[in-house]
Design a protein around this motif. Structure first.
Motif, PDB file in Angstrom:
ATOM      1  N   ASP A  65       0.839  -1.211   0.000  1.00  0.00           N
ATOM      2  CA  ASP A  65       0.000   0.000   0.000  1.00  0.00           C
ATOM      3  C   ASP A  65       0.867   1.252   0.000  1.00  0.00           C
ATOM      4  O   ASP A  65       0.635   2.193  -0.755  1.00  0.00           O
ATOM      5  CB  ASP A  65      -0.898   0.058   1.252  1.00  0.00           C
ATOM      6  CG  ASP A  65      -1.918  -1.065   1.298  1.00  0.00           C
ATOM      7  OD1 ASP A  65      -2.179  -1.655   0.236  1.00  0.00           O
ATOM      8  OD2 ASP A  65      -2.444  -1.334   2.385  1.00  0.00           O
ATOM      9  N   GLU A  80      -6.166  -0.431   0.266  1.00  0.00           N
ATOM     10  CA  GLU A  80      -6.015  -1.851   0.585  1.00  0.00           C
ATOM     11  C   GLU A  80      -6.649  -2.724  -0.497  1.00  0.00           C
ATOM     12  O   GLU A  80      -6.089  -3.735  -0.907  1.00  0.00           O
ATOM     13  CB  GLU A  80      -6.671  -2.144   1.942  1.00  0.00           C
ATOM     14  CG  GLU A  80      -5.913  -1.519   3.102  1.00  0.00           C
ATOM     15  CD  GLU A  80      -6.820  -1.120   4.261  1.00  0.00           C
ATOM     16  OE1 GLU A  80      -7.907  -1.708   4.393  1.00  0.00           O
ATOM     17  OE2 GLU A  80      -6.442  -0.211   5.022  1.00  0.00           O
ATOM     18  N   THR A 118      -4.648  -2.668  -3.805  1.00  0.00           N
ATOM     19  CA  THR A 118      -3.436  -3.479  -3.701  1.00  0.00           C
ATOM     20  C   THR A 118      -3.746  -4.945  -3.983  1.00  0.00           C
ATOM     21  O   THR A 118      -3.025  -5.609  -4.724  1.00  0.00           O
ATOM     22  CB  THR A 118      -2.827  -3.326  -2.290  1.00  0.00           C
ATOM     23  OG1 THR A 118      -2.402  -1.984  -2.130  1.00  0.00           O
ATOM     24  CG2 THR A 118      -1.644  -4.250  -2.094  1.00  0.00           C
TER      25      THR A 118
END
Ligand SMILES: [Zn+2]
Ligand SMILES: [Zn+2]
Length: 501
Positions: A86, A93, A96
């Protein structure tokens, strides 16, 4: 003693020609090299076209990032995250995870199960099991050994028989004596405290600790959390794919910069920041700390948002970067363009990093350098001490690849024409550092005063020149020195000239 008179030097101004196709003053324009590129329509991630992915792969290839394991933590929305990734990519989040999966699908990362847990229909995972009565759904259950008393036929939970240290049948009041002879254990059972139902298997429901809502097991979704590992046999292939960035780094090194990729630096605030590329060059008369950020539009968005640029700028300020360049893929939004102009961030835009880099590294240097060497006086013979010093400075800067103008005429933002003793710039293509140099001196040895430094500073400001050097011969006085320090003007005096030889 009579007031010393500054040496009179007839100005023979040379108008400084603008760099071809480049904004001037430097670093205030947005450049869109190459043809304009249509907005990508796909919302998926194209591995190795997505610069964030390239950034991640780059970190893996260079060993800056090794195994990617999830951090399981209730504070994350999904219950887990990959914070190292991240922060490297500036991604959320969820984004990612998308990127990691895209890389796993392309077999660049090897995806392995790491942990599993359940998520409720609200997407939350803080769940505890709650046992319920299958008859009336009550959660008021007692669990224990079910006991049968042979002589009277009473069946109940062991706790019904217990009286202090003895076991007594609640129906016939006889003591229980020997297991298998006068009573037996049937097995572990539940009894509902509300309806009295006795059963072996309660209905398990899942209560969310946050929302207090309860869910049936079949309403839950099972989540698998993975770790990711770089696939070693992809390394060579990836290094080839990452060529554009390598080319940019090589280009900067060729320009004399010391280059660090994914440089981690601690700012004045104490925070640690990562720069895609940090390039430093000490030209003695000016020190260039060039921070380059590769900013990529969020997946599915047509342009880089102001927020990303703002973050870059804040970091650059915290680190003390004095030249800021962003490569925006595919482009900056209108707000971001305004911000870049205001903050003197030079932006390059293109669909891919490769196209930006090929534009930067293949375009010829401006043709100005040839003219300048002709125009700037070539004969310095028979000059005054100030003139000789100027000649030294000019030679020094030329040797470092600067175009140098003496008595340069530059029109400021105010419309006023200013003449600088020396004006120099160097077309590094990514940036064009400029230096204004003022020279003043008295034959009598009297120190140069603040007024001249202040006039020089005002002129440089009006012309948007950020690197300022003032040469006071043989020296400058205390007030002038204080003023120069405050205005970030480098002072050179007679005694310092040695370092330019
Ligand atoms: Zn009994
Ligand atoms: Zn019940």
């Amino acid at each position: 003693p009579p007031q010393p008179v500054p040496q009179y030097r007839e100005p023979q101004p040379i108008a400084v020609p603008p760099l071809e196709g480049r904004p001037f003053p430097q670093q205030t324009g947005i450049q869109v090299p190459g043809q304009s590129v249509p907005v990508p329509e796909e919302t998926g991630i194209n591995v190795l076209e997505d610069a964030r992915i390239i950034k991640l792969v780059d970190a893996l290839v260079n060993g800056k990032l090794s195994d990617i394991t999830p951090v399981i933590d209730f504070n994350y929305k999904a219950g887990f995250a990959y914070p190292a990734v991240d922060s490297l990519l500036d991604t959320s989040e969820q984004e990612t995870v998308k990127i990691l999966d895209a890389l796993a699908n392309s077999e660049i990362l090897i995806k392995q199960p790491y942990d599993r847990f359940f998520v409720d229909p609200d997407g939350l995972f803080q769940l505890v099991p709650v046992e319920h009565c299958p008859r009336d759904d009550s959660a008021n259950l007692v669990k224990g050994q079910l006991v049968e008393h042979f002589s009277c036929g009473f069946v109940g939970l062991d706790k019904d028989f217990k009286q202090d240290a003895r076991y007594v049948c609640p129906k016939c009041r006889k003591d229980l004596r020997l297991i298998g002879t006068d009573y037996r254990n049937i097995g572990m059972h539940y009894r509902c405290g509300d309806c009295g139902e006795v059963f072996t298997t309660p209905v398990i429901k899942w209560r969310n600790l946050k929302t207090r809502r309860e869910w049936n097991a079949d309403e839950l979704r099972e989540m698998e959390v993975y770790s990711y590992r770089f696939s070693p046999d992809k390394k060579g292939w990836l290094e080839f794919q990452l060529k554009p960035k390598t080319q940019l780094v090589d280009f900067l090194r060729l320009q004399g910069y010391q280059v660090q990729e994914l440089a981690q630096l601690t700012g004045k605030s104490g925070a640690v920041h990562t720069f895609d590329i940090l390039a430093i060059r000490d030209d003695i008369l000016t020190k260039i700390n060039l921070g380059i950020g590769i900013l990529v539009a969020n997946t599915g968005e047509p342009e880089v948002k102001l927020e990303a640029l703002f973050k870059f700028d804040t970091r650059a300020y915290d680190i003390g970067i004095n030249y800021k360049v962003v490569i925006a893929i595919p482009k900056l939004g209108p707000e971001a363009i305004n911000f870049a102009n205001r903050q003197m961030i030079r932006a390059f835009e293109a669909r891919t990093l490769a196209s930006v880099v090929s534009d930067i590294t293949s375009s010829p240097h401006s043709k100005i350098s040839l003219q300048s060497s002709l125009e700037a006086g070539s004969s310095h013979e028979g000059r005054s001490p100030a003139g000789n010093t100027s000649a030294t400075i000019v030679r020094f800067l030329r040797n470092r690849g600067y175009e140098v103008y003496e008595k340069a005429l530059i029109v400021g933002k105010s419309g006023i024409e200013h003449v600088f003793d020396i004006f120099a710039r160097r077309d590094d293509k990514l940036i064009v550092p400029t230096i204004a140099i003022g020279v003043a001196g008295y034959d009598t040895g009297q120190p140069v005063g603040m007024e001249q430094v202040a006039m020089f500073d005002a002129a440089a400001f009006d012309c948007g020149i950020r690197n300022k050097v003032f040469i006071g011969l043989p020296q400058i006085n205390v007030q002038a020195r204080q003023f120069a320090k405050q205005q970030k003007i480098d002072i050179i005096e007679q005694q310092d000239l040695g370092r330019l030889m």
